[in-house]
Design an enzyme around this catalytic site. Sequence first.
Site: not given
Ligand code: 5GP
Ligand code: ZN
Length: 115
Positions: A4, A7, A30, A46, A93, A96, A98
């Site tokens: 993850c 995590c 982000d 998690h 996407t 975890h 958020h």
């Molecule tokens: P979701 O669509 O799951 O609500 O949003 C996940 C968010 O996590 C996305 O806006 C994406 O840009 C961000 N994100 C994905 N991987 C990473 C990462 O490794 N580091 C950071 N800082 N943000 C991430």
């Molecule tokens: Zn996690």
Amino acid sequence: MTDCMFCKIAAGEISATVVYEDDDVIAFEDVNPQVPVHTLIIPKQHYANIGDDVPSEVLGKVFSTVKKVAELKGIEENGYRIVANTGDDARQTVHHLHVHVLGGMRLPIRMGPAD
Ligand code: 5GP
Ligand code: ZN
């Protein structure tokens, strides 16, 4: 969870631009910001999403961090939006839990049509 991404960020194994951190939560920028202020808040423990039997104390910690982040990012006065995408229809996407804190501009009133 070993595979993850969030995590790994919580454990300091992957770098992130940290806005706020304590024993229970971490807030970081982000990597692909959609608006001028786009900060994510996660519990260090998690949980897949808000439907994952998250203890109320954990939810309390995450949501009480929203105001701290808004203050630290300078958007407390003008306002902001929080979003917690949950599951497939919401296009979650990263699995975890958020919360997105979105602001720094006047946000659109409504979402666009589905694609
Ligand atoms: P979701 O669509 O799951 O609500 O949003 C996940 C968010 O996590 C996305 O806006 C994406 O840009 C961000 N994100 C994905 N991987 C990473 C990462 O490794 N580091 C950071 N800082 N943000 C991430
Ligand atoms: Zn996690």
